[in-house]
Design an enzyme around this catalytic site. Structure first.
Site, mmCIF file in Angstrom:
data_model
loop_
_atom_site.group_PDB
_atom_site.id
_atom_site.type_symbol
_atom_site.label_atom_id
_atom_site.label_comp_id
_atom_site.label_asym_id
_atom_site.label_seq_id
_atom_site.Cartn_x
_atom_site.Cartn_y
_atom_site.Cartn_z
ATOM 1 N N LYS A 157 0.806 -1.221 0.000
ATOM 2 C CA LYS A 157 0.000 0.000 0.000
ATOM 3 C C LYS A 157 0.839 1.271 0.000
ATOM 4 O O LYS A 157 0.392 2.325 -0.476
ATOM 5 C CB LYS A 157 -0.926 0.007 1.220
ATOM 6 C CG LYS A 157 -2.130 -0.916 1.113
ATOM 7 C CD LYS A 157 -3.207 -0.321 0.243
ATOM 8 C CE LYS A 157 -4.510 -1.118 0.360
ATOM 9 N NZ LYS A 157 -5.605 -0.494 -0.405
ATOM 10 N N SER A 194 0.694 -9.683 -0.361
ATOM 11 C CA SER A 194 0.513 -8.231 -0.356
ATOM 12 C C SER A 194 0.862 -7.540 0.954
ATOM 13 O O SER A 194 1.097 -6.328 0.964
ATOM 14 C CB SER A 194 -0.928 -7.889 -0.752
ATOM 15 O OG SER A 194 -1.850 -8.473 0.155
#
Length: 327
Positions: free
Chosen positions: A50, A301
């Site tokens: 992110k 992720s």
């Protein structure tokens, strides 16, 4: 958004983020019969991909936009990315987070200097509160996924993977609101359209999957999954058209399957990954996609799991083990 914007993002953030490893596991290859390459974004700054999108967006702001203060809503990982990026710009940041956000993510975000507001049970509720304050005070909003600069930043994951291994057959990407999937799909299809892009969503929060398959075009009333990083009720308005155009397929994985992948990483690879980070690996391990004999990239992720919940993950993973998916 276009591929040139992803390349620009790569150039803009290259000195601010890590180039994460593309790692293989002989045990995982033996289990699946495929050549699995894990993109270890859990080893990224802030522990998640992110930061790429947040950094690209914040570093693109004008001085006047940054001076107004930066505000966002996040389940945790975007919050840390925005907080870090804001600190790099010496701008104040205020982050609205759902009340159920793991304490590790809340504390980490505070560490980067952000002012934290816990609001609502889901991302959407935190988002509504953040938008309300943005309108009231004129702060600059950085969306977690529905923003071209954010998507372009996330797309740099794909560019790195193609640089590290140009002949991947398939890339599996976890999806919540769709920023990572949209950015990566556009980048991959622009530079190597032969690579299949498959989104992986939690069965307990399948909004993007439902839109993609035509099963349900509305916002979900109730969502629940251990993968809090992809716990959203509807896909992004900007992300979904890109997903529909460039993504080849989408699948879902259960919480038990996600937990199984998490425990595999912890026990076999000595690496802690969060639920969202394990979703793509769960799809490969639990036969949701064909991986036998193929070179398959799995985006791990994020790694910001709550250690206190490991007993829960372990108990859930036992249910999958009993189904004899793998050893």
């Amino acid at each position: 958004m276009n591929s040139a914007e992803v390349v620009e993002a790569m150039e803009r953030i290259c000195g601010q983020v890590h180039r994460t490893p593309l790692k293989q596991s002989s045990t995982l290859n033996a289990f699946t019969g495929g050549n699995i390459f894990m993109k270890m974004e859990n080893m990224q700054r802030t522990g998640s991909f992110k930061v790429r999108g947040a950094m690209n967006k914040v570093m693109s702001l004008s001085e006047e936009e940054a001076a107004r203060g930066i505000i966002c809503a996040s389940a945790g990982n975007h919050a840390q990315g925005v907080a870090l990026a804001a600190s790099q710009r010496q701008a104040a940041s205020k982050i609205f987070m759902p009340k159920r956000t793991p304490s590790a993510k809340v504390e980490a975000t505070k560490h980067y200097g952000a002012n934290i507001v816990l609001k609502g049970e889901t991302y959407q509720e935190a988002y509504s509160a953040a938008v309300g304050e943005m309108k009231e005070k004129g702060s600059t909003f950085v969306h977690a996924f529905d923003d071209p600069k954010v998507m372009a930043g996330q797309g740099t994951v794909a560019l790195e993977m193609l640089q590290q291994l140009s002949d991947l057959d398939t890339i599996l990407v976890p999806v919540g609101g769709g920023g990572l999937l949209a950015g990566m799909a556009l980048a991959v299809k622009s530079f190597n359209p032969k690579v299949n892009i498959i989104g992986v969503q939690a069965l307990g929060a399948p909004a993007t999957y439902n839109f993609f398959t035509g099963k349900n075009k509305g916002s979900l009333n109730h969502v629940h999954t251990i993968a809090d990083g992809i716990l959203v009720k509807k896909p992004g308005e900007l992300t979904f058209p890109i997903i529909r155009k460039y993504v080849d397929d989408m699948v879902t994985v259960t919480d038990e399957e996600i937990a199984y992948a998490m425990m595999f990483m912890l026990q076999r690879e000595k690496t802690l990954v969060e639920g969202a980070g394990a979703a793509s690996l769960a799809a490969a391990m639990c036969h949701k996609v064909k991986v036998h004999g193929k070179k398959v990239g799995c985006v791990i992720s994020g790694g910001n799991a709550d250690p206190s919940k490991i007993p829960v993950y372990r108990d859930l993973s036992k249910m999958v083990r009993q189904l004899h998916y793998i050893g």
